[in-house]
Design an enzyme around this catalytic site. Structure first.
Site, PDB file in Angstrom:
ATOM      1  N   SER A  93      -3.111   9.649   8.651  1.00 20.41           N
ATOM      2  CA  SER A  93      -2.833   8.194   8.139  1.00 20.41           C
ATOM      3  C   SER A  93      -1.642   8.268   7.134  1.00 20.41           C
ATOM      4  CB  SER A  93      -3.852   7.352   7.528  1.00 20.41           C
ATOM      5  OG  SER A  93      -4.922   7.263   8.554  1.00 20.41           O
TER       6      SER A  93
ATOM      7  N   ASP B 234      -0.729  -2.697   5.132  1.00 16.97           N
ATOM      8  CA  ASP B 234      -1.245  -1.362   4.956  1.00 16.97           C
ATOM      9  C   ASP B 234      -0.204  -0.175   4.540  1.00 16.97           C
ATOM     10  OD1 ASP B 234      -2.992   0.624   4.763  1.00 16.97           O
ATOM     11  OD2 ASP B 234      -3.149   0.954   6.863  1.00 16.97           O
TER      12      ASP B 234
ATOM     13  N   HIS C 234      -4.387   2.215   2.503  1.00 18.43           N
ATOM     14  CA  HIS C 234      -5.848   2.498   2.619  1.00 18.43           C
ATOM     15  C   HIS C 234      -6.065   3.767   2.161  1.00 18.43           C
ATOM     16  CE1 HIS C 234      -4.792   3.752   7.020  1.00 18.43           C
ATOM     17  NE2 HIS C 234      -5.778   5.017   6.573  1.00 18.43           N
TER      18      HIS C 234
END
Length: 455
Positions: free
Chosen positions: A211, A128, A98
């Site tokens: 992230s 992901d 993402h």
């Protein structure tokens, strides 16, 4: 007077040795400051990078004036950022998908401030995980650990670059916490492409920009990839989640070797979201469908059996089974424990790729790829019809022109029944230039039709 003299003497003696004592205290203090967390951060931080992304996004009207003055289809360049870590000296970087989704340009910034252009080796929205490649001399690599023996409550550190360059330099940010839980399954939310199951939960603060960064144990070894948080404010509230490192490395290896991730298939379906509490009643996960001739069918499993464990993990809901499938690949052997009636059994399932992936692809109308519907394909895609040609791949322009989608099952062209991919190819060839054709197809279990011209 004598007492005062003795006190003064003691005081003088204390002053005389205080430089030595102070030095000893400073040494002890220095040792006490160098905790396992400090050592872990120092070991891991050199391999942590900032991932800076440029992507184009459609510009939506923000107020009534934009409806008149904003050109239709207007786009704007948006800058995004995340974190990652280097896993090999040749510059392979793991981050979240993402973070890189839709990127037109990616620049990786190392701890020492170098900006290195990056290219995407592969992305997997389902897990992901994305894999990048950078070129540069002397690239440090992150020590890799394992997540299979984590202890609830043990110390962990999350390292990343929250807010990227906004903090003024490229030194990564380190936060500490504990392993709050393992094997966490997050229920899918609307618009979510990834499946977050079998996750590591931590209270180490994970903030915007973290992230894709590593979660490490107290030895400085990567045990997970920070990916998501539960929050109502946008910031950390102490509930963060990381993808287990074993899964991330398996996906990265698949992406590097094949350019995609091959999915595990064993030919069975289990009770879904409608039966999340069913395990309390039956003691496991109920099998709802078994593909004839598939791995599970050959191993003796039947509808109604109850799966108890797989990969050494207890199975309660479909999310537990999804985690097992994500951590298994074609060519593996999966041992499952299950109950048949009142009898406890175990079976070894030969894991294969999806039947649609293995099936022969037939090209029709130039860009459409279809496969014949077989019992295995029916079981994989939950197709209701017992015949037809499944659309495996369809370019966007053909989707707009025909009204069809990938995953549709074409059953009939005009009055001609379609039983295979070759049937479909011949039927389309016979109608070329003969006016509009009517196509009957199955979509999500419903019978639908569309019409278009075949040139």
């Amino acid at each position: 007077m004598r007492t005062r003299f003795l006190l003064l003497g003691a005081s003088a003696a204390t002053v005389a040795v205080s430089p030595h004592v102070a030095a000893q205290d400073r040494s002890d203090l220095g040792k006490s400051r160098r905790t396992a967390i400090v050592t872990a951060a120092a070991r891991l931080a050199p391999a942590v990078v900032s991932v800076n992304v440029l992507r184009r996004e459609r510009q939506l009207p923000q107020d009534p004036f934009d409806l008149f003055f904003l050109p239709r289809g207007s786009e704007q360049v948006v800058e995004g950022y995340g974190s990652g870590f280097i896993i090999s000296p040749d510059g392979v970087v793991i981050t979240n998908q993402h973070v890189t989704q839709g990127a037109e340009q990616i620049v990786v910034t190392t701890r020492d401030g170098r900006d290195l252009p990056a290219k995407i080796l592969g992305e997997d929205p389902l897990t992901d995980i994305a894999v990048l490649k950078v070129d540069g001399p002397g690239l440090p690599t992150a020590p890799l650990g394992k997540s299979t023996d984590l202890l609830i409550g043990e110390w962990v550190v999350a390292v990343g670059n929250p807010f990227a360059y906004l903090l003024g330099n490229s030194e990564p940010t380190v936060t500490a916490g504990v392993v709050s839980a393992v094997g966490r399954n997050l229920l899918p939310s609307q618009g979510q492409s990834g499946i977050y199951v079998g996750m590591i939960q931590t209270d180490a603060p994970i903030n915007p920009g973290n992230s894709g960064g590593p979660l490490a144990n107290a030895a400085g070894e990567v045990i997970g990839v920070n990916s998501s948080i539960f929050t109502s404010s946008g910031g950390s509230v102490g509930i963060g989640f990381a993808i287990p490192i074993e899964r991330a490395l398996r996906v990265a290896d698949e992406l590097r070797r094949f350019g995609k991730v091959r999915r595990a298939w064993v030919g069975l379906d289990v009770a879904g979201a409608e039966d999340l509490r069913g395990w309390k009643r039956v003691g496991g996960l109920r099998v709802t469908q078994v593909a004839a001739g598939g791995p599970a069918g050959r191993a003796g499993l039947v509808v109604g059996d109850v799966l108890v464990s797989a990969l050494g993990r207890r199975l309660r809901t479909f999310l537990d089974w999804e985690a097992v499938m994500l951590d298994t690949g074609p060519g593996d052997t999966l041992t499952v424990s299950f109950r048949h009636a009142s009898e406890s059994r175990s079976a070894r399932l030969a894991v294969t790729d999806f039947p649609t992936t293995l099936a022969e692809k037939v090209a029709v109308l130039g860009g459409m790829k279809v496969v014949t519907v077989t019992p295995a394909v029916r079981a994989e895609r939950n197709i209701q019809s017992d015949h037809g040609a499944l659309i495996y791949d369809l370019p966007d322009e053909m989707q707009e022109a025909t009204g069809l989608q990938s995953g549709d099952v074409i059953l009939q062209i005009n009055r001609v029944r379609v039983s295979s991919a070759d049937d479909l190819r011949r039927a389309f060839a016979a109608t070329a230039g003969a006016g509009a054709v009517t196509v009957w197809f199955e979509r999500s279990g419903r019978l639908e039709r569309t019409a278009f011209y075949v040139r």
